[in-house]
Design a protein around this motif. Structure first.
Motif, PDB file in Angstrom:
ATOM      1  N   TYR A  61      -2.185  -7.717  -2.035  1.00 26.63           N
ATOM      2  CA  TYR A  61      -2.078  -6.604  -2.993  1.00 26.63           C
ATOM      3  C   TYR A  61      -1.612  -5.342  -2.279  1.00 26.63           C
ATOM      4  O   TYR A  61      -0.673  -4.657  -2.718  1.00 26.63           O
ATOM      5  CB  TYR A  61      -3.453  -6.409  -3.632  1.00 26.63           C
ATOM      6  N   ALA A  62      -2.256  -5.023  -1.160  1.00 25.43           N
ATOM      7  CA  ALA A  62      -1.927  -3.804  -0.429  1.00 25.43           C
ATOM      8  C   ALA A  62      -0.530  -3.874   0.187  1.00 25.43           C
ATOM      9  O   ALA A  62       0.249  -2.921   0.103  1.00 25.43           O
ATOM     10  CB  ALA A  62      -2.977  -3.568   0.667  1.00 25.43           C
ATOM     11  N   LEU A  63      -0.202  -5.013   0.798  1.00 25.02           N
ATOM     12  CA  LEU A  63       1.098  -5.146   1.453  1.00 25.02           C
ATOM     13  C   LEU A  63       2.246  -5.051   0.461  1.00 25.02           C
ATOM     14  O   LEU A  63       3.216  -4.315   0.678  1.00 25.02           O
ATOM     15  CB  LEU A  63       1.163  -6.485   2.206  1.00 25.02           C
ATOM     16  N   VAL A  64       2.138  -5.802  -0.648  1.00 24.80           N
ATOM     17  CA  VAL A  64       3.249  -5.840  -1.600  1.00 24.80           C
ATOM     18  C   VAL A  64       3.387  -4.519  -2.346  1.00 24.80           C
ATOM     19  O   VAL A  64       4.484  -4.008  -2.539  1.00 24.80           O
ATOM     20  CB  VAL A  64       3.068  -7.012  -2.588  1.00 24.80           C
ATOM     21  N   GLY A 111       6.305   0.672  -2.990  1.00 22.03           N
ATOM     22  CA  GLY A 111       6.378   2.134  -2.964  1.00 22.03           C
ATOM     23  C   GLY A 111       7.381   2.639  -1.936  1.00 22.03           C
ATOM     24  O   GLY A 111       8.118   3.598  -2.184  1.00 22.03           O
ATOM     25  N   CYS A 112       7.421   2.013  -0.770  1.00 21.27           N
ATOM     26  CA  CYS A 112       8.397   2.401   0.253  1.00 21.27           C
ATOM     27  C   CYS A 112       9.818   2.196  -0.238  1.00 21.27           C
ATOM     28  O   CYS A 112      10.704   3.045  -0.047  1.00 21.27           O
ATOM     29  CB  CYS A 112       8.155   1.601   1.535  1.00 21.27           C
ATOM     30  N   PHE A 113      10.045   1.067  -0.872  1.00 16.68           N
ATOM     31  CA  PHE A 113      11.368   0.805  -1.431  1.00 16.68           C
ATOM     32  C   PHE A 113      11.735   1.854  -2.467  1.00 16.68           C
ATOM     33  O   PHE A 113      12.864   2.350  -2.515  1.00 16.68           O
ATOM     34  CB  PHE A 113      11.398  -0.578  -2.085  1.00 16.68           C
ATOM     35  N   ALA A 114      10.766   2.209  -3.326  1.00 21.66           N
ATOM     36  CA  ALA A 114      11.053   3.154  -4.401  1.00 21.66           C
ATOM     37  C   ALA A 114      11.464   4.514  -3.837  1.00 21.66           C
ATOM     38  O   ALA A 114      12.479   5.090  -4.234  1.00 21.66           O
ATOM     39  CB  ALA A 114       9.823   3.290  -5.301  1.00 21.66           C
ATOM     40  N   LEU A 155      11.695   4.215   5.465  1.00 19.81           N
ATOM     41  CA  LEU A 155      10.812   3.704   4.412  1.00 19.81           C
ATOM     42  C   LEU A 155      11.313   2.365   3.865  1.00 19.81           C
ATOM     43  O   LEU A 155      10.530   1.459   3.576  1.00 19.81           O
ATOM     44  CB  LEU A 155      10.699   4.723   3.281  1.00 19.81           C
ATOM     45  N   ILE A 156      12.631   2.260   3.712  1.00 19.82           N
ATOM     46  CA  ILE A 156      13.189   0.996   3.226  1.00 19.82           C
ATOM     47  C   ILE A 156      12.910  -0.126   4.230  1.00 19.82           C
ATOM     48  O   ILE A 156      12.520  -1.244   3.864  1.00 19.82           O
ATOM     49  CB  ILE A 156      14.698   1.139   2.962  1.00 19.82           C
ATOM     50  N   VAL A 157      13.099   0.188   5.525  1.00 21.46           N
ATOM     51  CA  VAL A 157      12.803  -0.808   6.563  1.00 21.46           C
ATOM     52  C   VAL A 157      11.316  -1.168   6.539  1.00 21.46           C
ATOM     53  O   VAL A 157      10.938  -2.348   6.657  1.00 21.46           O
ATOM     54  CB  VAL A 157      13.203  -0.277   7.953  1.00 21.46           C
ATOM     55  N   ALA A 158      10.454  -0.152   6.348  1.00 18.50           N
ATOM     56  CA  ALA A 158       9.019  -0.404   6.277  1.00 18.50           C
ATOM     57  C   ALA A 158       8.693  -1.303   5.085  1.00 18.50           C
ATOM     58  O   ALA A 158       7.852  -2.202   5.172  1.00 18.50           O
ATOM     59  CB  ALA A 158       8.257   0.917   6.165  1.00 18.50           C
ATOM     60  N   ILE A 185      10.675  -3.532   3.766  1.00 11.97           N
ATOM     61  CA  ILE A 185      11.095  -4.895   4.116  1.00 11.97           C
ATOM     62  C   ILE A 185      10.055  -5.564   5.016  1.00 11.97           C
ATOM     63  O   ILE A 185       9.690  -6.731   4.817  1.00 11.97           O
ATOM     64  CB  ILE A 185      12.471  -4.861   4.810  1.00 11.97           C
ATOM     65  N   LEU A 186       9.545  -4.803   6.003  1.00 13.92           N
ATOM     66  CA  LEU A 186       8.548  -5.365   6.916  1.00 13.92           C
ATOM     67  C   LEU A 186       7.257  -5.721   6.183  1.00 13.92           C
ATOM     68  O   LEU A 186       6.648  -6.767   6.452  1.00 13.92           O
ATOM     69  CB  LEU A 186       8.252  -4.360   8.034  1.00 13.92           C
ATOM     70  N   LEU A 187       6.841  -4.865   5.244  1.00 16.29           N
ATOM     71  CA  LEU A 187       5.615  -5.138   4.496  1.00 16.29           C
ATOM     72  C   LEU A 187       5.768  -6.388   3.632  1.00 16.29           C
ATOM     73  O   LEU A 187       4.861  -7.223   3.549  1.00 16.29           O
ATOM     74  CB  LEU A 187       5.241  -3.927   3.643  1.00 16.29           C
ATOM     75  N   PHE A 188       6.914  -6.510   2.968  1.00 18.25           N
ATOM     76  CA  PHE A 188       7.161  -7.717   2.179  1.00 18.25           C
ATOM     77  C   PHE A 188       7.188  -8.952   3.073  1.00 18.25           C
ATOM     78  O   PHE A 188       6.684 -10.020   2.715  1.00 18.25           O
ATOM     79  CB  PHE A 188       8.480  -7.600   1.411  1.00 18.25           C
ATOM     80  N   GLY A 189       7.789  -8.800   4.262  1.00 19.16           N
ATOM     81  CA  GLY A 189       7.821  -9.927   5.191  1.00 19.16           C
ATOM     82  C   GLY A 189       6.432 -10.319   5.658  1.00 19.16           C
ATOM     83  O   GLY A 189       6.108 -11.510   5.763  1.00 19.16           O
ATOM     84  N   MET A 190       5.581  -9.317   5.919  1.00 19.51           N
ATOM     85  CA  MET A 190       4.205  -9.613   6.337  1.00 19.51           C
ATOM     86  C   MET A 190       3.447 -10.329   5.223  1.00 19.51           C
ATOM     87  O   MET A 190       2.684 -11.266   5.474  1.00 19.51           O
ATOM     88  CB  MET A 190       3.490  -8.309   6.702  1.00 19.51           C
ATOM     89  N   ALA A 191       3.664  -9.886   3.986  1.00 22.35           N
ATOM     90  CA  ALA A 191       2.999 -10.542   2.855  1.00 22.35           C
ATOM     91  C   ALA A 191       3.437 -11.995   2.739  1.00 22.35           C
ATOM     92  O   ALA A 191       2.625 -12.894   2.502  1.00 22.35           O
ATOM     93  CB  ALA A 191       3.297  -9.789   1.561  1.00 22.35           C
TER      94      ALA A 191
END
Length: 311
Positions: free
Chosen positions: A60-63, A68-71, A113-116, A118-124
């Motif tokens: 939940y937190a990662l995605v 939000g970073c993407f937005a 933020l966009i890179v972050a 991507i990394l968060l989605f990858g971690m999820a």
């Protein structure tokens, strides 16, 4: 839908819409397209929150953070790329505040933020894949998806003692097939369709004792067969019904004394005892007692086989 595919789908929505926003601004999209795209972007960012709520807090937190970073990053880059933002042309209200927040910062910050994101989605995604690999194959379905056996087991818990057997036995047969219990399936078929060829009765099978209803055999002159002087023949004062459960329920619903004729039994009396009987007379209350026994047996069998995975 499997969890991994769901994550890919939900995580991909904000990325696609952010890309669409940037593309529209880069190509010089008209101003009236801005806010519909912003609304779409916000909806896409909320989607992960709605899907992962109360399921897995880390995912939940990662995605949601990634969305939000993407937005912020995607919209900020899009606004600066378009060159249409004018700090003096917009009214100072909540919409303006949101606009300023999206525009604030720098291209470097928004790209980060966009890179972050991507990394968060990858971690999820990695987290979910590792959880899937660590679980038995039989358990890799979404634990929050309702299994067919779940709803059936719940229905039995609520209704098995009150529902008609003509309603509960077909459900029980479906349940037994789903869990692969052949013995239970066979017993249910015999009770449902009757102790006959249609029910799957074999030569080695016998009609169970609980299907015996007390009564008296009568001859054609309405004289009752009296075996009271022969205790060993007391079994002749009952009749084991082979009928389907629907027929038993119909008989049990009656209030007056009932009579049935069984050619096979009358021939046995004639050949082995030299007695002529014509019909068997019984009280429907006995049939209702048999139905209660079958209902209780069904409840007991279901309770025995329902494990924590099927309840």
């Amino acid at each position: 839908m499997p969890p991994i595919k769901t994550i890919l789908l939900v995580a991909g929505i904000p990325a696609l819409i952010c890309g669409a926003v940037a593309l529209f601004f880069t190509l010089g999209a008209p101003t009236w397209l801005v806010w519909p795209l912003v609304v779409s972007l916000v909806a896409a960012a909320i989607a992960p929150l709605l899907y992962f709520r109360a399921r897995n807090w880390l995912l939940y937190a990662l995605v949601s953070t990634g969305a939000g970073c993407f937005a912020k990053g995607g919209l900020g880059l899009a606004l600066r790329t378009s060159g249409e933002f004018n700090s003096d042309s917009e009214p100072q209200n909540l919409i303006r505040v949101a606009w300023d927040l999206a525009y604030g910062g720098s291209n470097l910050i928004d790209a980060s933020l966009i890179v972050a994101g991507i990394l968060l989605f990858g971690m999820a995604l990695i987290l979910q894949i590792s959880r899937e690999i660590g679980r038995p194959t039989s358990d890799r379905n979404d634990p929050h998806e309702t299994k067919p056996t779940d709803s059936l087991a719940t229905w039995f818990d609520d209704n098995v003692h009150s529902a008609n057997l003509s309603e509960s036995l077909p459900r029980a047969l479906r349940f037994a097939k789903q869990i692969g219990d052949e013995e239970l399936s066979r017993w249910i078929r015999l009770e449902l369709y009757g102790y006959n060829e249609q029910g799957g009765m074999k030569e080695s099978d016998t009609v169970p004792e609980y299907r015996a209803v007390p009564g008296r055999w009568m001859d054609k002159y309405d004289a009752m067969l009296d075996v009271s002087s022969y205790p060993d023949l007391a079994i002749l004062n009952e009749y084991r019904f082979r009928s389907s459960i629907a027929e038993l329920e119909e008989l049990g619903s009656r209030t007056e004394m009932q009579n049935i004729s069984d050619v096979y039994m009358t021939n046995l009396f004639r050949e082995h005892m030299g007695i002529e009987v014509f019909r068997f007379c019984f009280n429907p209350i006995g049939v209702r007692g048999t139905l209660d026994v079958i209902r209780n047996l069904l409840a007991e069998k279901l309770h025995t086989i329902q494990t924590p995975d099927t309840i």
